[in-house]
Each structure stands twice: as C-alpha cells, then as structure tokens.
Write a protein that holds these residues in place. Structure first.
Motif, PDB file in Angstrom:
ATOM      1  N   ARG A 188       0.593  -1.110   0.097  1.00  0.00           N
ATOM      2  CA  ARG A 188      -0.106   0.023  -0.037  1.00  0.00           C
ATOM      3  C   ARG A 188       0.972   1.418  -0.027  1.00  0.00           C
ATOM      4  O   ARG A 188       0.301   2.354   0.358  1.00  0.00           O
ATOM      5  CB  ARG A 188      -0.835  -0.102   1.260  1.00  0.00           C
ATOM      6  N   ILE A 212      -4.644   0.685 -17.591  1.00  0.00           N
ATOM      7  CA  ILE A 212      -4.118   1.482 -16.667  1.00  0.00           C
ATOM      8  C   ILE A 212      -2.958   1.902 -16.438  1.00  0.00           C
ATOM      9  O   ILE A 212      -2.553   3.060 -16.335  1.00  0.00           O
ATOM     10  CB  ILE A 212      -4.271   0.456 -15.109  1.00  0.00           C
ATOM     11  N   LYS A 264      -1.896   5.645 -16.075  1.00  0.00           N
ATOM     12  CA  LYS A 264      -0.874   6.278 -15.299  1.00  0.00           C
ATOM     13  C   LYS A 264       0.352   7.234 -15.780  1.00  0.00           C
ATOM     14  O   LYS A 264       0.904   7.928 -15.471  1.00  0.00           O
ATOM     15  CB  LYS A 264      -0.177   5.115 -14.279  1.00  0.00           C
ATOM     16  N   GLN A 299      -0.665  10.416 -16.905  1.00  0.00           N
ATOM     17  CA  GLN A 299      -1.009  11.194 -15.746  1.00  0.00           C
ATOM     18  C   GLN A 299       0.419  11.982 -15.539  1.00  0.00           C
ATOM     19  O   GLN A 299       0.425  12.892 -14.697  1.00  0.00           O
ATOM     20  CB  GLN A 299      -1.344  10.369 -14.585  1.00  0.00           C
ATOM     21  N   LEU A 341       2.679   5.023  -8.598  1.00  0.00           N
ATOM     22  CA  LEU A 341       1.264   5.047  -8.191  1.00  0.00           C
ATOM     23  C   LEU A 341       0.403   3.876  -8.918  1.00  0.00           C
ATOM     24  O   LEU A 341      -0.801   3.990  -8.811  1.00  0.00           O
ATOM     25  CB  LEU A 341       0.904   6.407  -8.926  1.00  0.00           C
ATOM     26  N   ASP A 347      -2.337   2.544  -6.639  1.00  0.00           N
ATOM     27  CA  ASP A 347      -3.046   3.548  -5.904  1.00  0.00           C
ATOM     28  C   ASP A 347      -2.713   3.756  -4.476  1.00  0.00           C
ATOM     29  O   ASP A 347      -3.293   3.407  -3.519  1.00  0.00           O
ATOM     30  CB  ASP A 347      -4.567   3.433  -6.170  1.00  0.00           C
ATOM     31  N   GLU A 360      -1.457   4.479  -0.442  1.00  0.00           N
ATOM     32  CA  GLU A 360      -1.860   5.448   0.406  1.00  0.00           C
ATOM     33  C   GLU A 360      -0.834   6.511   0.736  1.00  0.00           C
ATOM     34  O   GLU A 360      -1.143   7.402   1.095  1.00  0.00           O
ATOM     35  CB  GLU A 360      -2.471   4.905   1.730  1.00  0.00           C
ATOM     36  N   LEU A 406      -1.957  15.082  -6.487  1.00  0.00           N
ATOM     37  CA  LEU A 406      -2.141  13.958  -5.931  1.00  0.00           C
ATOM     38  C   LEU A 406      -2.565  13.778  -4.483  1.00  0.00           C
ATOM     39  O   LEU A 406      -3.662  13.147  -4.202  1.00  0.00           O
ATOM     40  CB  LEU A 406      -0.769  12.996  -6.023  1.00  0.00           C
ATOM     41  N   THR A 445      -6.435  15.399  -4.881  1.00  0.00           N
ATOM     42  CA  THR A 445      -7.394  14.616  -5.171  1.00  0.00           C
ATOM     43  C   THR A 445      -7.401  13.028  -4.886  1.00  0.00           C
ATOM     44  O   THR A 445      -8.535  12.567  -4.613  1.00  0.00           O
ATOM     45  CB  THR A 445      -7.036  14.408  -7.034  1.00  0.00           C
ATOM     46  N   LEU A 446      -6.311  12.534  -4.507  1.00  0.00           N
ATOM     47  CA  LEU A 446      -6.319  11.026  -4.141  1.00  0.00           C
ATOM     48  C   LEU A 446      -6.206  11.040  -2.552  1.00  0.00           C
ATOM     49  O   LEU A 446      -6.392   9.949  -1.942  1.00  0.00           O
ATOM     50  CB  LEU A 446      -5.230  10.250  -4.640  1.00  0.00           C
ATOM     51  N   MET A 503      -3.346  11.144  -0.670  1.00  0.00           N
ATOM     52  CA  MET A 503      -2.335  10.430  -0.550  1.00  0.00           C
ATOM     53  C   MET A 503      -1.607  11.150   0.631  1.00  0.00           C
ATOM     54  O   MET A 503      -1.700  12.486   0.633  1.00  0.00           O
ATOM     55  CB  MET A 503      -1.481  10.010  -1.624  1.00  0.00           C
TER      56      MET A 503
END
Lengths: 265, 378
Positions: A95, A133, A137, A140, A168, A171, A173, A199, A202-203, A205
């Motif tokens: 993670r 994906i 990425k 991105q 990334l 995804d 944390e 990042l 929006t995510l 992190m």
C-alpha cells in the motif's frame, strides 16, 4: 522518557499515517541518526530535510521498509511495522509507493510493463485492463506515447516521471520520494511539485519526500523533520514555514540561504 | 640555493616566507622542500610564540604542493593555539588556504590498516561460518518461496520461467551441439587407439554412448550452462541490485526471491536434463562419425553396439546428475547476484564467482554421486 518506555508506549496520534518511534539509523556499525521521533499525519506532505550526508535517504529506506532500524521502530497507523512479521510488512508495502532517486525502473521491461508489473502480481485484471491502467498512469505523469520505450531509451527526467507512474500503480496511500527534483530543470521540478500537490488533494495521499530543494520545500510542505549531520539527530520538526520564523539557528540558516537563492530564480 | 621557507621570529610572531623558488619545476628539489617544512614545524614549538604569519614576497605563481605545506603548518599552529595570519599571501592563495582551513579534519573513521598475512588467513577462516550460514539462509529462502508457490500464495510469472527456458534451453543449443559432438569425437578417437591394440574397435561405440549418457553429457552441459547462463544470472541480478531495481521490487512488497530467483531455479532445474538428453545424442553422433567414417565400423553394427550396452538406469543416472547441476548453477548464479555489492566491479566479481563456484560444485557433486553409486552397486 527512556527509549524503552517510548517503544512500549508510543504516543500515536489518531490521524497518524507513519510514526517513527526512537528510530536509530546505522550503516553497519556507524550510527548516522539516532533517537528520531516524529509523526506524519494522513494527507501531509512531509519533508525529510538536512544537509548532504546527514542520513536522509537512509532514514527513508528504514521508513519504507527496505532496511530495519538499528533501534526503535516505525508504526503504520497504529501497527508496529518492524515488530510485525514479514508477511504483514509485505502487506503494508503493497500500500506504499516509492519513487527512487534514479527511477530504478526494471530495465528489461518497457515503461508500460514497468507500471503493469505490480498490477499483474497483485490483481486478477485482464491484460487489456492492466494495459489501459498503465497507459493512464503514464499519461498522468506526462509520458503518453512512451509506453513501449525501454528505460535506457529515455532521459533522466522521464525516468523519474515513469518511476512516479510506477509508484502510483497500485493507488498507494503513502508515497515516498527520494530527491524527486534532483537532476531536473526548474520548470520540470516545479511541475513535479504541482503534481504532488494534485495527488494529495485529489487522491488524499500522504507524501513523504527527501529533498534539500528549498523552492520545493516551501511550495509543497506542511510538515517536516530536520536532520542534523553534526549532532546526528533531528534538531527540529514541524511546518517549515514556522521553522523559518521560530526554528533553531541552523535550521533557519538552512532555510534562508536557499530561500534567497530560490526567489532569485 | 634558497630554502623553501625563510623563518624569522619577531616578538612572538613566527614569520614564514615562501620564496619564488616554490613552484613546480622550480630550482628546489622535493626533498629540500620537505626538509625545510619539517624545520618550520619544529620551530612552532619555540617558547613564547603567539602567532604565525605567512608571507610570500616576490611569489608570482604557486603550486598545490606549496599550499599543502602551508596548510600543514597552519593546522599544526592552530593545534598549538597559535593564531594564523595569511594576509601576507597573494589574495587568491590566501583564500584557497582559508577554504581548506575552514573545515577541520573530520574523524570519519578512516580505513583500517592493510592486514598482515596471519590476519588475512584468520579473517578468511572466520568468514567461512558466515558464508555457510548465508548460503543456508538463501537455500531456506528458496525453499520457503517454493512452498509458497505450491501453496498458491506466491505467483511466479510464467513469462519469466519461459524466458529462462529459452535462455538455458533453445539459446544454448548451438554451443551444446558443437561441444558435445566434439567431445564424442574425442572420446571415440582416444578410446579407439587403445581398443585397436586388442582388436576391439567396435567397443568404441558402447564406450562413447555409456560415458556420454552416464556422466560426460551432463557434466559438459553443466559446464556450458555455468559459463553461459549462470554468469548471466549473476550479472543480471547483480546489476539490478546496483540499479536499485531489487529495492523497487521489495518496495511493492514483492519478494525478490519469489520474483527473481525462483523462476530461474525452476527453469534451470527443468531445462538442464532436457538439454543433457540432447547433448547425449550429439555426443553419440560424434562417436558415430568417427566409427563409421574413420574406423570403418558398419553403421548398423555401431548403433547395435552403442545401444546394447546402454541400460535405462544409465540414462536416469545421467538425468539425476543434470538435475543436481541445474540446481547448483542456478543457485550459485542467483546467490552471487543477490549478494552483489552496489558497484560496477562487484557485478563482474559476482559473475566470475558464479561460474567458478558452479564448476567446482559440478565436479564435487559428480565425485560424490559417483562414489555413492559405486557403493550401492549401480
């Protein structure tokens, strides 16, 4: 509080993402940093700063789980990372994402395959979905169109961005960055900073960065720890903007010297 | 000849003047300059000194050696609590000296002295248990990884295993063909010379086929694979260490042993016996060429003789050798690669060590297997 007590009864904040508890970093028998205590909260952009050779990257390797600390431990949430077994550590590391200083891309794979590898390893997605994906990425981080290039065929800055895309992939944390802007031109470095902020926003992190680029530090950080090479321990922690006003002398010196230079550019 | 430094003491101030001779290619020999510096250092101990002043009258250029000498004088002076005044030196020179003086020498630990002969022998001996335990650890890690794979908790990418199959299978075919064919030829030639004495040339056929299948085929295949593939395993994994690629795997919680080592060991252990069968056939063909073309043995007779002495158990023994060699080679290659230090020279050392250890391992294993098989009567 003694070191042993601190290890037994760590004060972990409820919103802590990563907590260092009495961490001592050593290289063989040579101690580089000792007695490090700090908390990275969820959603922080946390900077590990300090002069060259003070042990920033070594600390990062301890935090991200590559090298055990000589003493103390690291908590992810409220779980003891180094006290747990290796399967638990693997689960935590799944993670987290890491962008290595030189990119550390797998050189026998194309950029798309680099991003795809963790997905292939951990998910049951179809090859076509994984490919999509990986494409996304890479897009991105501004590398659309370079999917089928090998790491040896692209520039150093592009390797870093590809390394970020790979970090990334799952995804994560928490994302670790080792000297993200070293070797980048000022415009690319500023773009990378923007990307980090996006990042986080929006995510959601948590971002932990090793750097001594002051322009970056003031642009993105809201929390930090300052490692001192002479005393071999941390001499300050907190928001670098506050440290600039109230921090110890050597930290202010570190932050102001660069600030003059940063604003001039 | 002027000395390198003129020394004078005035009211507790030692004045050290560097003359124009202090230049690379100047009139003074190195020895004279060094001797003179020693004298300056000695005069620092004169009683009543409080300061040292450097002067350089008429000095229009200087070399690093002069600066190095001045630096050592300045450091010694500071160590004795004397103040150092470098303002009498030309501007650039004073600044360079100040830069060097600004940071005192760090006690960075330094390098240990070169060990003596006995010490080296002792260290090598003491390193053995460490190496042995590291090898056992690695063996354990591979076993655990295999157990995880069998329990379905680890995934070995089939693509990696296929790549290993190709690297130590198909790609090795040409060189295995050449070496085995030639080995068959050599065996046939050498044995025919002796067998001719007894008029038993026809037994060349069985001698070549039995020795190839039972031991020479696997050993030759093993040595070729050690040099080709074992070295490449060590070099590839070693350079991945140098390049932090192994760390990158670990950072995703992917175990490098699962991902890098297990596919190579599995691929090699499965592929070596297959390649050995091919080498056996090539070797027997080599013997056939010699028998049919040079010894005038009828082809049918040669084949009949070659096969009649060849029992299936010889084939199993040969394949068992190959299995063991495949493991030794892949183990040595991966072990050296995973334990590679992080510099370019270490990658070269890892590749060399992988080949040397594999070949030694192959020979030792062959001897052990041969002795055991002889004892149990096979």
């Amino acid at each position: 509080m003694s070191l042993a007590e601190r290890r037994n009864a760590p004060q972990i904040a409820p919103d802590a993402a990563v907590t260092a508890a009495g961490v001592t970093v050593a290289y063989g028998t040579r101690v580089i940093q000792r007695g490090l205590d700090f908390t990275v909260h969820k959603g922080d952009i946390f900077i590990i700063m300090g002069g060259s050779g003070c042990g920033k990257s070594s600390l990062l390797r301890v935090l991200m789980g590559l090298v055990p600390p000589a003493q103390g431990t690291v908590y992810y949430g409220n779980r003891d990372f180094w006290g747990g077994d290796s399967a638990e550590r693997d689960a935590v590391m799944r993670r987290t994402g890491v962008m290595f200083q030189s990119g550390a891309l797998w050189s026998s794979r194309t950029l798309a395959e680099n991003v795809a590898l963790p997905l292939e390893y951990y998910t049951d997605l179809s090859p076509a979905s994984i490919r999509d994906i990986a494409r996304f990425k890479l897009a991105q981080v501004g590398l659309a169109g370079f999917e089928d290039f090998y790491p040896s065929e692209i520039s150093g800055g592009m390797k870093k961005r590809a390394g970020l895309a790979r970090a990334l992939a799952l995804d994560p944390e928490i994302v670790y960055f080792d000297e993200p802007s070293a070797g980048l031109d000022p415009v690319s470095a500023a773009r990378l900073d923007e990307l980090l902020l996006q990042l986080r926003d929006t995510l959601g992190m948590t971002v932990i960065v090793v750097t001594h680029e002051l322009a970056s530090i003031f642009a993105i950080a809201n929390n930090s720890v300052f490692l001192d090479a002479k005393t071999k321990t941390m001499t300050a922690r907190g928001d670098p903007h506050d440290l600039l006003r109230h921090g110890p002398e050597e930290v202010v010196e570190f932050l102001t010297r660069g600030k003059g230079r940063g604003s001039a550019s | 000849m002027d000395p390198a430094f003129a020394i004078a003491a005035e009211q507790g101030v030692l004045i050290v003047s560097a003359s124009g001779e202090n230049r690379t290619g100047g009139a003074l020999s190195d020895r004279a300059r060094a001797g003179n510096t020693a004298k300056v250092l000695k005069s620092l101990d004169a009683p009543g000194l409080t300061a040292v002043r450097f002067l350089a009258p008429g000095l229009d250029a200087w070399d690093p050696l002069l600066l190095a000498r001045l630096l050592s004088v300045a450091r010694e002076a500071e160590a004795r609590g004397l103040s150092v005044d470098a303002s009498g030196l030309p501007h650039g020179m004073g600044r360079v000296l100040d830069m060097a003086l600004a940071v005192p020498p760090q006690n960075a630990g330094g390098r240990a002295e070169e060990p003596g002969f006995l010490e080296t022998v002792g260290e090598k001996a003491l390193a053995w248990p460490k190496i042995a335990s590291a090898v056992l650890d690695f063996l354990g890690a591979i076993t655990q990884s295999l157990a995880r794979l069998l329990a379905g908790r680890a995934s070995v990418s089939s693509r990696d295993v296929w790549a290993v199959f190709r690297e130590c299978g198909v790609d090795a075919l040409p060189i295995v063909t050449l070496t085995s064919l030639l080995l068959g030829l050599i065996l046939a030639f050498v044995s025919s010379m002796q067998l001719k004495l007894f008029g038993a040339e026809v037994y060349v056929a069985s001698l070549v086929s039995v020795s190839m299948v039972r031991v020479m085929g696997p050993v030759l295949t093993g040595i070729v694979l050690a040099g080709r593939t074992g070295a490449s395993f060590a070099a590839v994994i070693g350079s991945m260490q140098v390049n932090e690629e192994v760390d990158a795997l670990q950072s995703f919680g992917i175990r490098p042993v699962d991902f890098l080592v297990l596919p190579r060991v599995l691929g090699m252990v499965l592929m070596t016996p297959l390649l050995t069968v091919y080498a056996d056939v090539a070797g027997i063909s080599g013997g056939f060429l010699v028998g049919a073309l040079m010894l005038d043995i009828a082809p049918a007779v040669y084949i009949e003789n070659a096969l009649s002495f060849l029992s299936l158990s010889y084939l199993w023994i040969g394949l068992f050798h190959a299995l063991v060699f495949g493991f030794i080679i892949s183990f040595a290659g991966c072990y050296e690669g995973m334990n590679c230090e992080r510099n370019a020279a270490a990658v070269g050392r890892a590749a060399t060590a992988a080949v040397v250890n594999s070949i030694v391992g192959i020979i030792v294993a062959t001897s052990i297997i041969t002795v055991i098989l002889t004892e149990i009567g096979l």
